[in-house]
Design a protein around this motif. Structure first.
Motif, mmCIF file in Angstrom:
data_model
loop_
_atom_site.group_PDB
_atom_site.id
_atom_site.type_symbol
_atom_site.label_atom_id
_atom_site.label_comp_id
_atom_site.label_asym_id
_atom_site.label_seq_id
_atom_site.Cartn_x
_atom_site.Cartn_y
_atom_site.Cartn_z
ATOM 1 N N ARG A 144 -67.701 72.928 16.788
ATOM 2 C CA ARG A 144 -67.641 71.459 16.800
ATOM 3 C C ARG A 144 -67.312 70.921 15.408
ATOM 4 N NH1 ARG A 144 -73.003 69.434 19.332
ATOM 5 N NH2 ARG A 144 -71.950 67.423 19.353
ATOM 6 N N GLU B 176 -71.753 65.645 15.659
ATOM 7 C CA GLU B 176 -72.537 65.439 16.884
ATOM 8 C C GLU B 176 -71.708 64.763 17.967
ATOM 9 O OE1 GLU B 176 -75.740 65.877 19.288
ATOM 10 O OE2 GLU B 176 -75.596 66.635 17.257
ATOM 11 N N ARG B 177 -70.728 63.970 17.582
ATOM 12 C CA ARG B 177 -69.895 63.240 18.544
ATOM 13 C C ARG B 177 -68.748 64.073 19.091
ATOM 14 N NH1 ARG B 177 -68.539 57.772 15.634
ATOM 15 N NH2 ARG B 177 -67.225 57.551 17.479
ATOM 16 N N GLN C 72 -63.316 57.018 16.872
ATOM 17 C CA GLN C 72 -63.363 58.353 17.453
ATOM 18 C C GLN C 72 -63.503 59.380 16.317
ATOM 19 O OE1 GLN C 72 -63.437 59.076 20.789
ATOM 20 N NE2 GLN C 72 -63.708 56.870 20.895
ATOM 21 N N PRO C 73 -63.994 60.595 16.644
ATOM 22 C CA PRO C 73 -64.178 61.606 15.596
ATOM 23 C C PRO C 73 -62.941 61.856 14.750
ATOM 24 C CG PRO C 73 -65.279 62.323 17.579
ATOM 25 C CD PRO C 73 -64.526 61.053 17.926
ATOM 26 N N ASP D 20 -73.266 63.091 11.920
ATOM 27 C CA ASP D 20 -73.067 62.193 13.059
ATOM 28 C C ASP D 20 -71.695 62.438 13.683
ATOM 29 O OD1 ASP D 20 -73.651 59.893 14.807
ATOM 30 O OD2 ASP D 20 -72.058 58.911 13.645
#
Length: 181
Positions: free
Chosen positions: A116, A65-66, A5-6, A62
């Motif tokens: 984000r 983006e998640r 997970q991020p 990346d």
């Protein structure tokens, strides 16, 4: 294997630091100030070694983006940007009296992307209202064109965006009284 997970990925990365490379072409201190305003460590350097390697940069992009951006949060961002326009019904009085041109849709894109990224930096799997409020001023203030009366009255774009944030509610419509209780 289950993908990380991020917030798990962020814990594996070093604390983000923005290397601002000085090529002698512009005002680096405004870039540095904007980065620091959203909580990033910065360093002005002429060393190309300070820049992220391509693979590390791809990992960070990346990861960002998640990070999830809820539609209600996207709506909030849109209403903030709309409220920077004097013809918007939801604009605060200070915008109607001092803003000649409000922020473009690119302002909304900047807020969403930066919120984000900030959420990822904080180890969160989703961006929230707090991240939007934290990045809105540096993302929007330079995008406003103020009329001459703003300067005469000592108003700047930063204070106007701060007023927009106080004026625009997180929810498009208030909750019904039965739910608030």
């Amino acid at each position: 294997a289950v993908p990380l997970q991020p917030h798990q990925l962020m814990s594996q990365l070093p604390k983000p630091q923005i290397a601002i490379v000085d090529y002698g072409m512009g005002n680096l201190f405004s870039v540095q100030q904007a980065c620091e305003q959203v909580g990033l460590e910065t360093a002005i350097t002429s060393s190309k070694q300070a820049i992220l390697e391509a693979d590390d940069l791809r990992r960070v992009l990346d990861l960002v983006e998640r990070v999830f951006l809820h539609p209600a949060l996207a709506d909030y961002i849109g209403r903030i940007v709309a409220a920077t326009h004097r013809e918007c019904a939801g604009a605060p009085p200070i915008v109607k009296s001092h803003v000649k041109y409000g922020a473009s849709p690119r302002g909304a894109i900047a807020i969403a992307a930066t919120a984000r990224a900030m959420a990822a930096q904080r180890g969160k799997p989703h961006a929230g209202f707090e991240e939007v409020r934290d990045v809105a001023v540096p993302a929007l203030a330079h995008r406003l064109v103020l009329d001459y009366t703003a300067r005469l009255e000592g108003k700047d774009a930063k204070s106007i965006v701060e007023e927009v944030l106080r004026h625009v509610g997180e929810l498009a419509e208030p909750l019904p009284a039965a739910v608030r209780a």
